[in-house]
Motif scaffolding. Structure first.
Motif, PDB file in Angstrom:
ATOM      1  N   VAL A   9     -35.748  -4.471 -57.611  1.00  0.00           N
ATOM      2  CA  VAL A   9     -34.559  -4.420 -56.757  1.00  0.00           C
ATOM      3  C   VAL A   9     -33.348  -4.955 -57.509  1.00  0.00           C
ATOM      4  O   VAL A   9     -32.262  -4.378 -57.474  1.00  0.00           O
ATOM      5  N   LEU A 200     -30.539   4.130 -51.459  1.00  0.00           N
ATOM      6  CA  LEU A 200     -30.859   2.819 -50.888  1.00  0.00           C
ATOM      7  C   LEU A 200     -31.683   2.979 -49.606  1.00  0.00           C
ATOM      8  O   LEU A 200     -32.607   2.191 -49.338  1.00  0.00           O
ATOM      9  N   ALA A 201     -31.360   3.992 -48.832  1.00  0.00           N
ATOM     10  CA  ALA A 201     -32.169   4.240 -47.631  1.00  0.00           C
ATOM     11  C   ALA A 201     -33.600   4.607 -48.004  1.00  0.00           C
ATOM     12  O   ALA A 201     -34.569   4.164 -47.371  1.00  0.00           O
ATOM     13  N   TYR A 202     -33.712   5.415 -49.076  1.00  0.00           N
ATOM     14  CA  TYR A 202     -35.062   5.790 -49.551  1.00  0.00           C
ATOM     15  C   TYR A 202     -35.817   4.554 -50.039  1.00  0.00           C
ATOM     16  O   TYR A 202     -37.001   4.385 -49.760  1.00  0.00           O
ATOM     17  N   LEU A 203     -35.140   3.680 -50.799  1.00  0.00           N
ATOM     18  CA  LEU A 203     -35.793   2.482 -51.305  1.00  0.00           C
ATOM     19  C   LEU A 203     -36.264   1.576 -50.184  1.00  0.00           C
ATOM     20  O   LEU A 203     -37.324   0.931 -50.288  1.00  0.00           O
ATOM     21  N   ASN A 204     -35.512   1.498 -49.159  1.00  0.00           N
ATOM     22  CA  ASN A 204     -35.906   0.655 -48.033  1.00  0.00           C
ATOM     23  C   ASN A 204     -37.226   1.141 -47.442  1.00  0.00           C
ATOM     24  O   ASN A 204     -38.124   0.350 -47.112  1.00  0.00           O
ATOM     25  N   ALA A 205     -37.337   2.471 -47.334  1.00  0.00           N
ATOM     26  CA  ALA A 205     -38.601   3.022 -46.825  1.00  0.00           C
ATOM     27  C   ALA A 205     -39.743   2.752 -47.799  1.00  0.00           C
ATOM     28  O   ALA A 205     -40.880   2.465 -47.382  1.00  0.00           O
ATOM     29  N   GLN A 206     -39.430   2.850 -49.094  1.00  0.00           N
ATOM     30  CA  GLN A 206     -40.454   2.585 -50.089  1.00  0.00           C
ATOM     31  C   GLN A 206     -40.940   1.149 -50.027  1.00  0.00           C
ATOM     32  O   GLN A 206     -42.136   0.880 -50.209  1.00  0.00           O
ATOM     33  N   ASN A 207     -40.031   0.215 -49.836  1.00  0.00           N
ATOM     34  CA  ASN A 207     -40.412  -1.199 -49.799  1.00  0.00           C
ATOM     35  C   ASN A 207     -41.384  -1.482 -48.667  1.00  0.00           C
ATOM     36  O   ASN A 207     -42.338  -2.273 -48.820  1.00  0.00           O
ATOM     37  N   VAL A 208     -41.196  -0.847 -47.554  1.00  0.00           N
ATOM     38  CA  VAL A 208     -42.113  -1.042 -46.426  1.00  0.00           C
ATOM     39  C   VAL A 208     -43.509  -0.568 -46.800  1.00  0.00           C
ATOM     40  O   VAL A 208     -44.518  -1.244 -46.537  1.00  0.00           O
ATOM     41  N   ARG A 211     -45.190  -2.877 -49.509  1.00  0.00           N
ATOM     42  CA  ARG A 211     -45.659  -4.165 -49.007  1.00  0.00           C
ATOM     43  C   ARG A 211     -47.107  -4.045 -48.534  1.00  0.00           C
ATOM     44  O   ARG A 211     -47.943  -4.902 -48.813  1.00  0.00           O
TER      45      ARG A 211
END
Length: 853
Positions: A9, A200-208, A211
């Motif tokens: 990140v 950034l929206a895509y990365l947010n989904a990826q982070n979920v 995890r």
């Protein structure tokens, strides 16, 4: 784990900020360029420049108007006329010299008109500055000149104004381009920002999703470490064990319950490594220094619960957690592998020792056999000089033949030993391959005739007579293969064909094909024909005999040359050998005049110091030398030789290498380093060892030549001929007389001075050189500056008279003396007598050829 997730990140954020900074920088740069160009367009400087151009034409018209007014006026206003001329002159001078018009002056039309107007001004200035009377009288001529130059003044102003108009257009175009670039950059920046928002929206989904994957990976890692065959031990920065897998329990003998929470050093680190382990942990805690962490696999020792110390291979990595830094060690018990490696090394060392012992044994035995064989062949040579009956002479010839055959076998064994030991070095020279082949054919023609066999050779395609290669090795190869073909062919034909094949990306190869119609070989014998000591089993083969080493050595020599050797054969029909190796074709060397070998009877009786520990060899050499009229002093070891050379003068020293008390190399170095009367006497090595690298070492010790055993009368006499001068100084080496003197210099002097005037000049030069050589022979008694001055003076005379080799030798002495290089100076001085030996006969006033040196 949170740190591990945060790193990508942070990287992405850093990249985004960097791209934004780059886009902002580009935008600022383009904005600055637009502002700068607008300022240039609005600058009063440009208007002033164009005004000056227009004003120049106006001032000329003012000047022309006053000219015409003054011509019709009885009392002309000459003062105003001169002022108008000066103003116009000043305008033109500004256009010609001001830096602001430098670019304008590069315009061809402007530059041409400017030169014309300047010429007009230069022609008119003297008239304008003349007296009023003269100026009044010259008014018609000035009007005529002004009318002639008027178009040029007009063109001058117009070309300048056109240039600046075009420049303004160009600047406006640049501003337009810059504005378009700025718009493009802003557009790209906006698109990039939009894409970044989507990313950034895509990365947010990826982070979920990741995890959840990390939680699953953590569970899998626990399973992997628990079932791994290598020990996995996790500890914190204080050295307390946090995890201890099942393999660690098995290897170290502790249960996980016992290990977790215990100190790592006290549990598995041997006592003699514990202090170093504690110091390393302290360095990491205090200074952050990590010497083994992240360094890959490391071999060390560990300790089991029983106290047994055993070898391990481990790797350590570190990681950051919420509780702080942890260290993960992966350890493997390598006791069995270390034992196997030790056994392998012991076996290798034993094999190498056996191979070295074999090599040393063969080399030593070949050397030891050569020594008595030298005495045998030498005594046979001496025995030939006595009165013999026909039967005795036949017996001696048979013994000599057998001795030489034995010597060849010893040389074969030594060649194999050198090749297998990696000490076989090539000695390439200029050689004529056609001559070599013809010599071998001539040598084998007698044996071929005895077998009723036809022997011939020839080239396929254009010949490559002269090459740069190892003549001795090639001769050995061809002699073995052709000799075998002749030996095993009766009432048949042996044909030798040579061909050069070239490839665009490699050196040309010489292919020599040896075909015979002899007894041939079966498939089994073909596969083994290049093995050592293989002689076949046919009755004819047993009849002709042989050691079976010839083809084995030939194969080794061909491989050393970078080539190969193959055979095709049919039993009862014949064989064909193909020898191929790369060559370097060269141009035929320049022909030299015939060289006359010095015979022993032509040499003055010489004083020879013979250094040899073997009494038989010493007697043989002494008898050969004494029979030739030389005086011989004997020494049984190098120490005696050094003492004799210190106090007695010798013309030549024959030095054996292997001797008790002091060997020949040490004795040579001490003789050369000393100040004895024979310190510069030529020293020739006597050795049975023919290895090239050792021969080079002999020469580097200060020896002048090498004579290999067994000694022969011809060899001894030729050494004396090469190194002992018949009249004065002994030459240290042979020189090419054709290059010693530039004949053109002497020819010019003969034509300019005449023979009678040149003769005393050359006689004086000879005397000076002889005196200089005598002076330099005792160079230890003279200062380097004095030696340099003496060498410089004679070098100048040598250059004038064309003695180019002597001049080069004297310059070498001078250079070494000026540099303070005593060894280099001594070496250069030692080389002068040989150069003078071949130069002196050519220093004659008449045109007769110099005698053979």
């Amino acid at each position: 784990m949170s740190n591990l997730k945060a790193s990508p990140v942070r990287l992405r954020l850093l990249i985004t900020l960097l791209l934004g900074a780059v886009a902002l920088g580009v935008t600022l740069y383009l904005s600055t360029a637009v502002v700068r160009d607008l300022r240039l367009l609005n600058s009063a400087r440009s208007d002033n420049v164009q005004w000056t151009l227009s004003q120049a034409e106006v001032e000329f018209l003012e000047y022309d108007l006053h000219l015409n007014t003054s011509l019709g006026n009885l009392d002309p206003d000459l003062r105003t006329l001169r002022r108008e001329f000066d103003i116009f002159y000043s305008r033109i001078n500004t256009l010609r010299q001001a830096s602001i018009y430098s670019a304008l002056r590069d315009v061809p039309e402007f530059s041409r008109n400017l030169r014309i107007v300047q010429t007009f001004l230069d022609r008119t200035v003297d008239t304008i500055d003349a007296s009023d009377t003269a100026l009044t009288g010259a008014l018609p001529e000035l009007i005529e000149r002004a009318e002639a130059v008027r178009p040029n003044v007009r063109q001058l102003a117009n070309s300048g104004l056109n240039y600046f108009a075009e420049d303004s257009d160009r600047r406006r175009s640049n501003i337009a381009v810059t504005l378009m670039q700025m718009a493009a950059v802003v557009t790209v920046l906006l698109v990039t920002l939009l894409l970044l928002a989507l990313y950034l929206a895509y990365l947010n989904a990826q982070n979920v999703r990741r995890r959840a994957e990390i939680v699953q990976a953590s569970e899998r890692m626990k399973i992997v470490t628990g079932t791994a065959l290598d020990a996995v031990v996790v500890s914190d920065a204080e050295g307390r064990i946090l995890d201890f897998n099942a393999a660690a329990e098995q290897i170290f003998g502790y249960s996980a319950a016992e290990a977790i929470g215990a100190d790592l050093g006290g549990l598995i680190v041997p006592d003699h490594h514990r202090a170093a382990h504690a110091a390393g942990m302290e360095r990491m805690r205090v200074h952050g220094e990590k010497r083994v962490v992240g360094k890959g696999r490391i071999k060390l020792e560990a300790k089991r619960a029983t106290g047994e110390v055993f070898p391990v291979e481990f790797a350590i990595q570190s990681a950051q957690t919420d509780e702080g830094e942890i260290f993960i060690a992966f350890l493997r018990d390598i006791s069995h592998r270390v034992k196997a490696e030790a056994d392998l090394v012991a076996a290798r060392d034993q094999a190498l020792a056996g191979e070295k012992a074999k090599t040393d044994f063969l080399a030593t035995m070949s050397h030891e056999i050569r020594t008595p064989l030298n005495g045998l062949l030498g005594n046979l040579s001496l025995l030939r000089d006595t009165k013999l009956s026909a039967r005795q002479a036949r017996y001696i010839n048979n013994m000599d033949t057998s001795g030489k055959l034995l010597m060849n076998h010893i040389s074969d064994v030594l060649d194999i030993t050198k090749y297998d030991a990696g000490k076989l070095h090539l000695r390439p020279v200029q050689m004529n391959i056609s001559t070599l082949l013809q010599d071998i054919i001539d040598n084998q023609s007698g044996a071929a005739s005895a077998n009723d066999t036809t022997l011939d050779w020839g080239w396929i395609g254009p010949p490559a007579d002269w090459i740069h290669a190892d003549r001795d090795r090639i001769q050995h190869i061809l002699m073995n293969v052709i000799g075998n073909a002749v030996k095993f062919t009766q009432a048949g034909r042996v044909s030798v064909q040579a061909e050069v094949l070239s490839a665009p990306d490699s050196a040309p190869e010489l292919h020599v094909t040896v075909s015979d119609t002899g007894i041939g070989m079966d498939d089994t014998l073909q596969s083994q024909i290049f093995d050592d000591f293989l002689t076949g089993d046919s009755s004819y083969d047993r009849e002709v005999g042989g050691t079976g080493l010839g083809l084995g050595i030939a194969r080794r020599f061909v491989q050393a040359l970078g080539g190969g050797i193959d055979v095709e054969s049919t039993l009862g029909e014949g064989s064909t050998f193909l020898i191929r190796f790369p060559i370097t074709p060269i141009a035929a060397p320049a022909a030299t005049g015939p060289h006359r070998r010095l015979r022993s009877g032509e040499l003055r009786p010489s004083r020879v110091l013979l250094v040899e520990d073997n009494e038989i060899n010493r007697v043989v050499a002494r008898e050969m030398l004494v029979a030739a009229g030389h005086r011989v002093t004997e020494a049984a070891n190098g120490k005696v030789a050094v003492d004799l050379a210190q106090n007695k003068t010798f013309d030549l020293i024959l030095m054996d290498i292997s001797m008790p008390v002091m060997d020949g190399r040490t004795a040579t170095r001490q003789i050369r380093d000393g100040n004895g009367v024979s310190a510069r006497t030529p020293i020739v090595a006597l050795t049975a060892n023919a290895m090239a690298e050792e021969q080079q070492a002999f020469l580097s010790d200060g020896m002048n030549d090498i004579l290999t055993k067994p000694l022969t009368r011809d060899g001894l006499m030729q050494v004396i001929a090469n190194h002992v001068h018949r009249d004065t100084d002994p030459p240290a080496f042979a020189k090419d007389a054709s290059k010693a003197v530039a004949g053109a210099y002497l020819d010019d002097l003969r034509e300019t001075l005449g023979v009678e005037a040149l003769r005393p000049l050359l006689d004086r030069f000879v005397t000076e050189v002889n005196d200089t050589l005598a002076f330099l022979a005792d160079h230890h008694s003279h200062a380097p500056a004095e030696i340099a001055a003496r060498a410089h003076r004679i070098a100048g005379s040598a250059a004038t008279l064309g003695a180019v080799e002597l001049r080069a030798g004297l310059i070498a002495v001078e250079t070494a003396a000026n540099a303070g290089d005593e060894k280099g100076m001594a070496k250069a001085i030692a080389a002068l007598p040989a150069i003078w030996f071949v130069t002196r006969p050519q220093m004659r006033a008449d045109r007769d050829d110099a005698p053979d040196a």
